[in-house]
Scaffold this active site. Structure first.
Site, short mmCIF file in Angstrom:
data_model
loop_
_atom_site.label_atom_id
_atom_site.label_comp_id
_atom_site.label_asym_id
_atom_site.label_seq_id
_atom_site.Cartn_x
_atom_site.Cartn_y
_atom_site.Cartn_z
N LYS A 1107 0.85 -1.19 0.00
CA LYS A 1107 0.00 0.00 0.00
C LYS A 1107 0.88 1.24 0.00
O LYS A 1107 1.78 1.38 0.83
CB LYS A 1107 -0.92 0.02 1.22
CG LYS A 1107 -1.84 1.24 1.23
CD LYS A 1107 -2.98 1.13 2.24
CE LYS A 1107 -2.52 1.44 3.65
NZ LYS A 1107 -3.69 1.50 4.57
N ASP A 1139 -3.57 4.83 -0.90
CA ASP A 1139 -4.38 5.44 0.16
C ASP A 1139 -4.23 6.95 0.09
O ASP A 1139 -3.14 7.49 0.26
CB ASP A 1139 -3.91 4.94 1.52
CG ASP A 1139 -4.79 5.43 2.66
OD1 ASP A 1139 -5.78 6.13 2.38
OD2 ASP A 1139 -4.48 5.12 3.83
N GLU A 1165 -7.91 3.75 -1.32
CA GLU A 1165 -8.61 4.10 -0.08
C GLU A 1165 -8.96 5.59 -0.06
O GLU A 1165 -8.10 6.43 -0.32
CB GLU A 1165 -7.73 3.80 1.14
CG GLU A 1165 -7.62 2.35 1.51
CD GLU A 1165 -6.76 2.17 2.75
OE1 GLU A 1165 -6.91 2.97 3.70
OE2 GLU A 1165 -5.93 1.25 2.76
N ASP A 1188 -12.18 3.77 4.64
CA ASP A 1188 -11.32 3.82 5.82
C ASP A 1188 -11.83 4.91 6.75
O ASP A 1188 -12.60 4.65 7.68
CB ASP A 1188 -9.87 4.07 5.42
CG ASP A 1188 -8.92 3.98 6.61
OD1 ASP A 1188 -9.41 3.82 7.75
OD2 ASP A 1188 -7.70 4.07 6.43
N LYS A 1216 -9.58 -0.24 11.32
CA LYS A 1216 -8.63 -0.05 12.42
C LYS A 1216 -9.40 -0.26 13.73
O LYS A 1216 -10.20 0.59 14.12
CB LYS A 1216 -8.04 1.36 12.39
CG LYS A 1216 -7.22 1.70 11.15
CD LYS A 1216 -6.63 3.09 11.29
CE LYS A 1216 -5.82 3.48 10.08
NZ LYS A 1216 -6.68 3.76 8.91
#
Length: 1642
Positions: A1107, A1139, A1165, A1188, A1216
Site C-alpha cells: 500500500k 491510500d 482508499e 477507511d 482499524k
C-alpha cells in the site's frame, strides 16, 4: 378528611402534607392485591404514625384486564360506604352501546379519604382559609368530582349550583390503563379536622371490607349486569354532567392556588360516561342508561314471530351478548329487526355469511364473549361452517341464530329449505331447534334456551352453539293476533334486567397437584413453554410464574409475550426472566440438539407454532411433560404429555406461586440464554444488513409500530411462521404515566396477539381481524399474506363499515402467490410451472384496486424507509389503512435459507465457545481483582504515515497505554490503548477515561457473553460498569476489550483466537487461518524511481501486497507517475493499493484515476474529501475503492451508516480496531463487508507488538468467518487477504521484552504473521520497563474529619480528598440532597491527575455532624439556611487551601456553588452547576415550595430514611436515573446518613423556597466563570440553564459579565437530572474543558 378552599395565602397559613407512597410488589390477581394492601395496613397499625396528620398511600400493579366496571356492579344496593363510582376512560363519544360492546377500561373507587367542596352561597368573607394541601411526586393521586354541583352529605342532597364543586380522593381505587392497572388504598388523617389516624383507619376498613367482600371473581365477568345494577341503584341519568378527574398536585404543576376553582377550571380531563353513588339516595350517571331504564314490555308486538324474536334478542342482551352480525335474508327478518332496534345492541351486516361468521369469531377472540350471528335459511347456514370449525377447534365462544322454514315446509321441495337440524354436527357445543313461534308454548322456553346456550358457549370448554329458529309467515311486522297468556311467569323478568335463568358456578379449590409439584421440584433442566394465550390476565400470570420458577421461557408468537415491551435496557442480561425467543433457530444446530436434554417441560396454552421446538421435545428422553389448559381436550400431537392439568392458567400459577422451589445451578439456562442472545443478534444483523425489504424484516420490526394500546392479529401460512421465528420484544420509551416503579419486578408491558390457529386455514382472516379489533377495543395491526387477503376480500366490506371500533392497519405481504410452498420439500421436487399454477397460485390481482373499490386507504411500500413511514402514518391517522408490502417468492425462499444457515453457524459457534468457559451461577466467568495502566513511549524508525507534513527532526515516537487486567483467580490480560490525534483523541482525555475505568472495574464481573461479541461488550459496559458505551473513546474501548479477551484466554489456557471462534469441522478453514499475510506500507515521498525501488525491495522480501500513501502534498499527476513506475517495476503479480486519506478534491481524484486506470490497482482508499462524492467517484472513475476514514469512530449500529456504501465499486473496508471502537464494532463492520462481497482488511495504527499480536488473532478470526460466510452465501472463496499490519516495520523498540516475530514463510514465500508466534507473545507478555514513562495503579482516597465553627454551632465535616496536596488547582465537589461525598469519588479519581480534588459530606449528610455550642438554650434549633451553609463551607475551604478553588455542585450543591461564586469571588475562580437553579422568581411559588419542603422534612423525621428514599426516588425527576443499571446501588448508598435530624433540618432550612433568588445577581454581579451542566432528558433544568445564560448575557450591557465571557451550557447525552451519575465520562470532559478555559484566562 375534608378540605375547603383557599382565599389568600399568608405567611404561616400554608401547610403542605406530603403523600407517603408505598409501592408493593405486583399481585397475581386483584384479590391478591387487596390482600397485600390489607397486610401493609395491618403492619402500619402495629406501628402507627406519631404525627397528628398525614396522607398514606399503598399502591401496586394488578392484572391489566378491565375489572373496574364489574367491581362497581358487584357492590350491594344497601352499601354502607359512599361515594361509590365507576368512570369510563372511553373518550370517543361513549354511549351505552359502547359500554356493553367490549371491554371498557375505567376507574372504580369506594370511600373518600379526602373531600374538597364548596357551596356557591358562601360569600368571600365567609370562606374558611385552608391550611393543608397535598404534595405528591411519586404516584398518581387522583381526585374525582363535579363542577357546579352542591352536595350536602349530611342531608343526602345534591343540586346544580353554579360555582360550587365537590371532589374526593377515594379510599380504595382501581385505575385501569392500557397495559397496566393500579390498585391503591389511601389513608388521610388530621387531628385538627377531627379525623385521627385511628378514625381514618376505621373509615378505610369499612370501605376495604365492603370492596373485598363484593368483588367479581377473577375469571368471571359481571358487566352483563350493568343494566340491572343501575336499575337497582335507582340511578338518575343526566347527560349534562361530566366527572372531572385530575392528578392532585402532580410534580411540576402548581401545588397551591388561591382558590381550588383555579385548578378545576383549567382544562382538566373529564369523562362523559360514569355512574357515581354519593349516598343511599343520590346516584347519578351519564351515558350508562338508555331505554333499559324502562320495564320491558311485549304488549306492542304485532305478532307471535315478533314476540319470540324480541325475547331472543332481549335475553341475549341480558346475558351480555350485544354484538350481532346480521346477514341479509327474508326468513331471518324478525331477528334482524329486533336486533337492529334494540337500544343496547350493536349490529353489523355483510352479504357474505362466511366472512360475517369469521368476523364474529374474531370478536369472540378479542372480547372473550360470544358474538351473535343471524342468518337466513338454506346455504346461508352452510356458509358458517368454516368459522364454526375454527371456533370449535380454538375454544372461541359463538352463538348462531339461524332462521329456518317451519317443519311443514321441509322435505316437500320448498324454496331455500334444507335440513338444518344438527347442521354443524359435533363442531358445536350445544344445539337446539326451537319450534316455530306459537302462543301455545310458554314464552319462557325461549329465554331458558338462550340462557342454556350462552352458558354452554362461555363455560369451559368455550365454543360455538347453534339455535335453529324456524319462522312462519308473516315475517314482517304485520298484525296477527296472539294470546298474551304465553307470557305467563314473565312478570318478574319483565320488571328486571336480569337473565331469566342465572347459571351459578361454585369456585372449587384447586385440585391436588402434588405430583406435578414434585416433578417440578426435581427438575434440573426445566423449560416453560407458553402457547396461545387469550387474555392479558393470563399473560400476567405467566410472567409471575416465570419469575418464580426462574426457568427459561419459550414464548410462542400467540402468547403475547414475544412482542413484549421492555422497561429496562439490555433485557437479555436480566436473570429474573429468560426469554428464548429464537430457540426455533437455535435448534437448527445439531450440536445444540444433541446437548439440550430437557428433563421437565411445562406447556401453558395449547398450540405451539414452531415445529422444531416440538421435534426437540419429542427427542428428549425421560422427559416429564406437563400440559396446562382450561379445557379437557387433548392437545398432544407428539404423544409425549405425561401430566395433563385441567385448570385455568391463573389458578395454576397461583398454586405454584405458593410453593417454594429449590434454587439450582443455572449453568444450563445460562448456556441457553447465551445461545439465544447470539442467534438473536445474528438474525438481527442479517435482517438489517439486507437492505432490500424482506419478509423476515417485516416480522422483525412490526413490534416497533405498536404501543401498549395496540394488539396484533396474525394470519396463517408464512405470516405466523415468520412472526414466530423473527418477532421479538423491544425497549420501551418513557411512558406517559409513572408506572415504572410499579412494574419493576415484571419489567415488560404486554401485547395481545391473536390468530385463527384452531384449524389454521387462510379463509376469513381479514374478517376475523376486524372482529378482533372490535372485541379487544385496541388498535390492531393485522399481518396477512396476499393469498389470504384475496381469499377474504369481502372482509373489506366489513372493514369499511368502521362500527364502534378503533382504527386498524392491515399489512399485506404480497409476493404474488403462496410463498410457504417455496420452503417445503415439494419446491425441490416439482417443476416451476406446476408450482406456480397449483401451489403458489400466482396472481396479478391489484390490491390497491380492491381497496379503492371499498373506500379503504391503501399504501404501497417497496423499501424499508417506506415501510417505516407507512406504519407511522397508519398509527397517527384516525382511519383504517391497508399497507401492501411488495415481495418475491424466490427471493424470500433464498433469504430464509440464508438466515437459517447463519443462525445454525452462530449457535454452533456460541455453544462451542461457551462450553469452554467455566461459568458461575450469576452468568459471570470471574471477578476483576484490579486494573492498572502504564504510559509507554516507543521510538519509531520513521515518521508514521499518519503524518502528512515534513519533519526536520530525526526521532519519532508512538505513545499510548498498556492496560493490565488482573482477575481474582490470578489470570492477567493485557490491552493496548493507542489514541490517534486525528480521531479527536489525546493522551490526557484518554488517560482520564482510563482512570475512571480503573475505579469502576474493581470487583466487576466478567460476563460469559463477552466472547460472543455482537453487542455483548456494549451490554456489559453499560450494565456492569454503568457507562454508556458511546461515551468511551474508540481507542479506550479497543484496549479494554483487548485486555478482557486476553484475560479470558489466559484464564482458559487457550489462544485469543479460540476465545473468539470455535469450529467443529476441522480441515481447510482451520489450516487457512493459522497465518496472516501482511501488506507492506510505503510512503510515496520521493521520486517515482526512488519509491519504485523501495516497493521492489519489499516485494523481494515477500510482501504479497503493497500500500502506497498518496496525496501527500504532491500533485495527483506526480502520484500517478509514482504508481505507474511502481507497477512497471514490480510487474502485475503483486497486489497494489493506494491510500489518499481523503486529501483530494473530487476533481483531483478523478485526474489521478484517469492516469492510473491501467495500473491494476486492487483499490484506492478514501480518494475524496467529501464522503458524499465517493459513490460518484466509483461510477465515474471505474477504480475499485476502499473505505477507511468514512467508518472511523463509528458508534452504535454501524449498519445504518454502512447502508449507503453498498455499491459494487466499493470493494473493501479497511478497519482499524482502535479507531472504530474495538473488536466488537470491527467484527460487525467486517461481517457486513464480507457478506456484501467486499474485503475486510484489518489495519494497525502503529500499535506496539502487543496490539499487533491481538490484531493477528483478530485477522485470523475474520478469515475464518469469511470462509464460513462464503460457504453460506455460495460465494467463491478468494485467496486470503493481506492485512494492513505492516506497521511493525516502524517499531524501533517495543513494549514487550520479547518482540513480535513477523517474517517470510518459507512454504508460501510471503511475509506472514503466525498465530502461534502472536499467541506466544500474548501468553508470555512482559512489559519492557525501559519504554514505560510511568505506571498508575490507582489513588487512595484520604478521608478525614475537619471541624468548622459557625455562629451557635460547629460542623464536623467528613472530607474526601484525592490528588497532590501541593497542587494549586483545587476542585471542591458538593453533592446533592441525600448524596454524600462518595458520589464524586469516580470523577475525582479521574481528574486528580491534574488537580487536587476534595468532596465533602454536606451538613446532615453522610458522616458530617452538627454540634451545638453550650447548653444554655438547647431548645433553639440550628439554622441551616443556604446562606449559613455557604458561609460554613467557605470557612472549610479556607482551612483546606489558601488559594482560589473551582466549585462543582450538583442540585443542592449547585445552589451552594452559585452562592459562593456570586458572594465569595475572592475565593472562587469558577463554578460548575450540575442541574442547579438560582431560585424561584415567583413569591407564591417560593411559599409553596417552602411549605412543601417542610412537609418532606416532617415526613423524613416521622417515617424514617428508608421510606423517604422510596418516595423520593419514585418521582418523575428520576425517570432517567431509574433506567440506570446502578440505580439500586445508588439508592442503597443513600441509607448511610448518621444524623437524620440534621438532614431533615437542612432540607427545610435550605429549601429553594427560603433562599433568596439569585437571578438579579446573575444579571448584574456575576464576575466568576460559570458552567451549567444539564442532562439532555432533563427539560426543566435545560430551560433554567438557558435562562441563566440569558440573564448573564443581558448583564454584558452593564459590563458585569464574567471575564472573557466564560459562561456556557454543557448538555450531556443519554442522561437526565443526574448526569454525573448517568454519564460521568462526558461530565469529566466538560469539567476539563471548563477548567482549561479558566486557566488560560488567569
Amino acid at each position: 378528611m375534608e378540605i375547603g378552599e383557599v382565599s389568600t395565602i399568608e405567611d404561616g397559613d400554608l401547610v403542605v402534607e406530603t403523600c407517603i407512597t408505598r409501592t408493593l410488589p405486583p399481585a397475581l390477581t386483584l384479590e391478591n392485591g387487596l390482600q397485600s394492601i390489607k397486610e401493609a395496613v395491618e403492619e402500619l397499625k402495629l406501628n402507627p404514625p406519631s404525627t397528628s396528620n398525614g396522607f398514606f398511600r399503598f399502591q401496586l400493579a394488578v392484572p391489566p384486564s378491565a375489572k373496574a366496571l364489574d367491581w362497581f356492579c358487584c357492590q350491594p344496593e344497601s352499601s354502607r360506604v359512599f361515594p361509590l363510582f365507576f368512570i369510563s376512560k372511553d373518550t370517543n363519544n361513549p354511549d351505552c352501546k359502547s359500554l356493553h360492546l367490549n371491554e371498557t377500561r375505567g376507574v372504580f373507587g369506594i370511600g373518600a379519604a379526602v373531600n374538597f367542596k364548596r357551596a356557591s352561597f358562601c360569600t368571600s368573607g365567609e370562606r374558611t382559609t385552608t391550611k393543608r394541601y397535598l404534595s405528591n411526586e411519586s404516584s398518581l393521586v387522583m381526585a374525582y368530582g363535579f363542577m357546579d354541583i352542591n352536595f350536602v352529605k349530611e342531608l343526602s342532597f345534591m343540586k346544580h349550583d353554579e360555582g360550587s364543586y365537590y371532589f374526593f380522593i377515594p379510599q380504595i381505587e382501581l385505575d385501569e390503563y392500557e397495559g397496566t392497572s393500579i390498585l391503591a388504598a389511601t389513608l388521610a388523617w388530621c387531628d385538627s379536622s377531627l379525623c385521627t389516624f385511628e378514625e381514618a383507619v376505621r373509615s378505610y376498613e369499612l370501605s376495604f371490607n365492603q370492596a373485598i367482600r363484593h368483588i367479581c371473581p377473577t375469571e368471571k365477568r359481571r358487566s352483563k349486569s350493568v343494566v340491572s345494577t343501575l336499575r337497582k341503584f335507582n340511578v338518575v341519568e343526566d347527560r349534562t354532567l361530566s366527572v372531572i378527574y385530575m392528578n392532585t398536585f402532580l410534580a411540576g404543576r402548581e401545588y397551591v392556588v388561591n382558590d381550588f376553582m383555579e385548578l378545576v377550571q383549567k382544562e382538566m380531563p373529564s369523562s362523559r360516561q360514569f355512574c357515581v353513588r354519593l349516598s343511599p339516595t343520590v346516584a347519578v350517571s351519564s351515558n350508562m342508561l338508555d331505554a333499559s331504564n324502562k320495564c320491558y314490555s311485549m304488549q306492542d308486538c304485532a305478532n307471535i314471530n315478533t314476540v319470540w324474536a324480541s325475547l331472543l334478542i332481549e335475553e341475549c342482551s341480558r346475558n351480555g351478548l350485544t354484538y350481532f352480525c346480521v346477514a341479509p335474508g327474508s326468513r331471518s327478518s324478525p331477528l334482524a329487526v329486533a336486533a337492529s332496534t334494540h337500544p343496547l345492541i350493536t349490529c353489523i351486516a355483510c352479504y357474505d355469511e362466511r366472512s360475517l361468521a369469521f368476523h364474529a369469531v374474531g370478536y369472540g377472540r378479542g372480547s372473550r364473549k360470544p358474538a351473535v350471528v343471524v342468518t337466513s335459511s338454506g346455504t346461508a347456514v352452510s356458509n358458517l361452517l368454516p368459522a364454526v370449525v375454527e371456533a370449535y377447534q380454538d375454544f372461541v365462544p359463538l352463538l348462531l341464530l339461524t332462521a329456518d322454514r317451519p317443519a311443514e315446509l321441509h322435505d316437500v321441495g320448498a324454496n331455500q329449505a334444507i335440513n338444518q337440524i344438527n347442521h354443524f354436527g359435533t363442531f358445536v357445543r350445544f344445539f337446539f331447534s326451537l319450534p316455530a313461534p306459537t302462543d301455545c308454548v310458554p314464552a319462557r322456553m325461549v329465554l331458558t334456551t338462550i340462557d342454556s346456550a350462552v352458558h354452554w358457549a362461555t363455560s369451559s370448554p368455550c365454543g360455538p352453539v347453534h339455535i335453529n329458529c324456524p319462522f312462519r309467515e308473516p315475517l314482517e311486522n304485520s298484525p296477527s293476533k296472539w294470546t298474551p297468556s304465553c307470557l305467563k311467569g314473565l312478570n318478574f323478568w319483565m320488571s328486571s334486567a336480569e337473565p331469566f335463568t342465572k347459571y351459578i358456578q361454585i369456585q372449587h379449590s384447586h385440585a391436588e397437584i402434588s405430583e406435578v409439584v414434585n416433578v417440578i421440584r426435581k427438575a434440573n433442566r426445566g423449560l416453560l413453554i407458553v402457547g396461545a394465550i387469550h387474555t392479558e390476565d393470563e399473560i400476567w400470570a405467566i410472567l409471575h410464574l416465570a419469575k418464580h420458577l426462574l426457568w427459561p421461557v419459550v414464548a410462542d408468537i400467540l402468547s403475547g409475550l414475544r412482542v413484549r415491551k421492555f422497561l429496562i435496557s439490555f433485557p437479555e442480561v436480566e436473570n429474573s426472566l429468560i426469554f428464548l425467543d429464537h430457540l426455533d433457530h437455535v435448534l437448527l444446530s445439531e450440536f445444540v440438539r444433541d446437548w439440550i436434554h430437557i428433563d421437565v417441560a411445562i406447556q401453558i396454552g395449547s398450540r405451539i407454532t414452531s415445529q422444531r421446538v416440538l421435534k426437540m421435545l419429542e427427542e428428549c428422553s425421560s422427559l416429564s411433560y406437563i400440559m396446562v389448559d382450561n379445557h379437557p381436550f387433548r392437545y398432544d400431537p407428539s404423544h409425549i404429555v405425561t401430566h395433563r392439568v385441567h385448570s385455568s392458567i391463573v389458578q395454576f400459577a397461583g398454586y405454584l406461586l405458593k410453593v417454594e422451589f429449590p434454587r439450582k445451578s443455572n449453568e444450563w439456562s445460562t448456556y441457553l440464554q447465551a445461545l439465544n442472545v447470539t442467534v438473536a443478534r445474528e438474525l438481527s444483523f442479517q435482517i438489517h444488513a439486507e437492505y432490500s425489504l424482506t419478509e423476515p424484516l417485516v416480522a422483525h420490526t412490526i413490534s416497533e409500530a405498536l404501543s401498549t394500546e395496540s394488539a396484533i392479529f396474525i394470519g396463517n401460512s408464512m405470516a405466523i411462521r415468520d412472526a414466530d421465528m423473527y418477532g421479538s420484544g423491544w425497549s420501551k420509551s418513557t411512558s406517559g404515566i409513572q408506572t415504572i416503579p410499579l412494574e419493576s419486578e415484571l419489567p415488560c408491558h404486554l401485547i395481545m396477539v391473536a390468530g385463527n390457529r384452531g384449524a389454521s386455514g387462510i379463509d376469513g382472516l381479514l374478517s376475523s381481524a376486524v372482529g378482533f379489533t372490535v372485541g379487544c377495543n385496541k388498535r390492531v395491526l393485522c399481518v396477512v399474506g396476499d393469498v389470504s387477503f384475496l381469499h377474504d376480500t369481502n372482509g373489506l366490506a366489513i372493514l369499511s363499515q368502521r362500527t364502534l371500533r378503533k382504527p386498524m392497519t392491515v399489512l399485506v405481504i404480497n409476493n404474488h402467490g403462496g410463498a410457504i410452498f417455496s420452503l417445503l420439500p415439494i419446491a425441490d421436487r416439482v417443476e416451476l410451472r406446476i408450482l406456480n399454477k397449483y401451489f403458489y397460485t400466482s396472481h396479478n390481482v391489484s390490491i390497491s384496486g380492491l381497496c379503492l373499490a371499498h373506500g379503504v386507504k391503501h399504501l404501497e411500500v417497496r423499501t424499508k424507509a417506506e415501510l417505516h413511514d407507512a406504519l407511522l402514518t397508519s398509527q397517527l391517522e384516525q382511519m383504517d389503512h391497508v399497507i401492501e408490502v411488495e415481495g418475491c417468492i424466490d427471493v424470500n425462499a433464498t433469504f430464509h435459507s440464508t438466515l437459517r444457515k447463519f443462525a445454525r453457524l452462530a449457535a454452533n459457534q456460541a455453544l462451542g465457545i461457551i462450553q469452554r468457559l467455566s461459568i458461575s451461577d450469576d452468568l459471570s466467568l470471574c471477578k476483576v481483582h484490579r486494573m492498572e495502566y502504564s504510559l509507554f513511549r516507543i521510538q519509531l524508525c520513521a515518521p508514521p504515515t499518519t503524518i502528512t507534513v515534513n519533519y526536520d527532526r530525526t526521532s519519532f515516537y508512538r505513545e499510548g497505554f498498556i492496560l493490565s487486567l488482573y482477575l481474582e483467580d490470578g489470570s492477567i490480560g493485557y490491552g493496548e490503548v493507542a489514541p490517534l490525534d486525528f480521531c479527536r483523541e489525546n493522551l490526557q482525555g484518554v488517560e482520564e477515561q482510563l482512570r475512571f475505568i480503573l475505579h469502576v472495574m474493581k470487583g466487576a464481573q466478567i460476563s460469559c457473553f463477552i466472547p460472543l461479541l455482537k453487542g455483548s461488550f456494549s451490554s456489559w459496559i453499560w450494565t456492569s460498569l454503568g457507562i454508556p458505551p458511546s461515551s468511551l473513546f474508540p481507542s479506550v474501548r479497543c484496549g479494554l476489550e483487548m485486555a478482557i479477551l486476553n484475560a479470558i484466554a489466559a484464564r482458559q489456557g487457550c489462544s485469543l483466537l479460540s476465545i473468539l471462534h470455535s469450529w467443529k469441522e476441522e480441515g481447510d478453514i482451520s489450516k487457512r487461518a493459522s497465518r496472516v499475510k501482511i501488506c507492506g506500507l510505503v510512503d510515496s515521498n520521493g521520486t517515482p524511481t526512488e519509491v519504485a525501488d523501495v516497493v521492489a525491495s519489499l516485494v523481494e522480501e515477500g510482501f504479497a501486497a503493497i500500500k502506497l500513501k498518496v496525496a501527500r502534498q504532491r500533485s495527483p499527476m506526480h502520484d500517478a507517475e509514482v504508481i505507474q513506475e511502481v507497477r512497471r517495476k514490480i510487474g502485475q503479480h503483486t497486489e497494489l493499493r493506494v491510500d489518499a486519506n481523503q486529501n483530494w478534491t473530487f476533481q483531483e481524484a478523478i485526474q489521478f484515476a484517469s492516469l492510473v486506470k491501467d495500473c491494476n490497482l486492487q483499490y484506492i482508499e478514501e480518494p475524496v474529501k467529501d464522503k458524499n462524492d465517493i459513490i460518484q467517484f466509483c461510477e465515474e472513475s471505474g477504480l475499485p475503492v476502499a473505505l477507511d476514514e468514512n467508518i472511523d469512530c463509528i458508534q452504535g449500529n454501524p449498519l445504518n451508516i454502512l447502508a449507503k456504501y453498498d455499491h459494487p465499486g466499493i470493494v473493501a473496508v479497511v478497519i482499524k480496531p482502535s479507531v472504530v471502537g474495538g473488536f466488537e464494532n470491527a467484527a460487525l463492520i467486517a461481517q457486513w463487508a464480507q457478506q456484501h462481497g467486499k474485503m475486510a482488511v484489518v489495519s494497525a495504527a502503529f500499535e506496539s507488538g502487543l496490539g499487533l499480536s491481538a490484531y493477528i488473532h483478530f485477522s485470523c478470526y475474520l478469515e475464518q468467518r469469511n470462509a464460513e460466510i462464503c460457504e453460506i452465501i455460495n460465494n467463491k472463496l478468494a485467496t486470503s487477504i493481506a492485512h494492513g499490519l505492516g506497521t511493525y516495520r516502524w517499531l524501533k523498540e517495543d513494549v514487550a521484552t520479547t518482540p513480535l516475530i513477523i517474517n517470510q514463510n518459507p512454504y508460501s514465500g510471503y511475509v506472514e504473521a503466525s498465530v502461534a508466534d502472536a499467541n506466544q507473545l500474548l501468553k508470555s507478555f512482559q512489559i519492557n520497563h525501559h519504554v514505560v514513562q510511568r505506571n498508575f495503579t490507582g489513588e487512595e482516597v484520604r478521608r478525614y474529619q475537619l471541624p468548622v465553627d459557625s455562629k451557635g454551632f460547629s460542623c464536623i465535616f467528613k472530607v474526601h480528598e484525592i490528588g497532590q496536596i501541593s497542587n494549586d488547582d483545587v476542585l471542591v465537589f458538593l453533592h446533592g440532597f441525600l448524596g454524600t461525598g462518595e458520589d464524586w469519588i469516580g470523577i475525582m479519581k479521574t481528574i486528580s491527575g491534574w488537580s487536587r480534588c476534595i468532596s465533602i459530606d454536606l451538613p446532615g449528610h453522610g458522616g458530617t455532624k452538627i454540634q451545638k455550642h453550650g447548653n444554655k438554650d438547647t431548645t433553639r434549633e440550628t439554622n441551616m439556611s443556604i446562606e449559613v451553609v455557604v458561609d460554613v463551607i467557605s470557612k472549610l475551604i479556607h482551612h483546606i487551601t489558601p488559594g482560589k478553588v473551582t466549585v462543582v455542585g450538583y442540585s443542592l450543591g449547585a445552589r451552594i456553588a452559585l452562592h459562593m461564586a456570586l458572594r465569595f469571588t475572592d475565593k472562587v475562580k469558577g463554578a460548575v452547576m450540575i442541574s442547579g437553579s438560582p431560585g424561584l422568581k415567583d413569591e407564591v411559588a417560593r411559599k409553596v415550595r417552602k411549605a412543601k419542603d417542610d412537609s418532606k422534612a416532617r415526613f423524613l423525621l416521622a417515617y424514617g430514611l428508608q421510606l423517604f428514599l422510596e418516595n423520593w426516588y419514585a418521582g418523575h425527576m428520576w425517570d432517567s436515573l431509574r433506567g440506570h443499571p446502578r440505580f439500586k446501588q445508588i439508592v442503597d448508598s443513600r441509607q448511610h446518613h448518621e444524623d437524620v435530624h440534621s438532614l431533615a433540618k437542612l432540607l427545610s432550612d435550605s429549601s429553594v423556597g427560603r433562599q433568596p433568588p439569585l437571578w438579579e445577581d446573575l444579571k448584574y454581579h456575576s464576575k466568576t466563570p460559570l458552567l451549567f451542566i444539564v442532562g439532555e432528558k432533563d427539560s426543566k433544568f435545560k430551560t433554567i440553564a438557558q435562562e441563566m445564560c440569558s440573564a448573564i448575557g443581558s448583564g454584558k450591557k452593564t459590563g458585569d459579565a464574567p471575564p472573557n465571557g466564560i459562561y456556557d451550557i454543557a448538555e450531556i447525552p443519554n442522561s437526565g437530572h443526574a448526569p454525573h451519575l448517568e454519564n460521568p465520562l462526558l461530565v469529566i470532559t466538560a469539567l476539563r474543558q471548563f477548567v482549561s478555559k479558566i486557566d488560560k484566562n488567569f
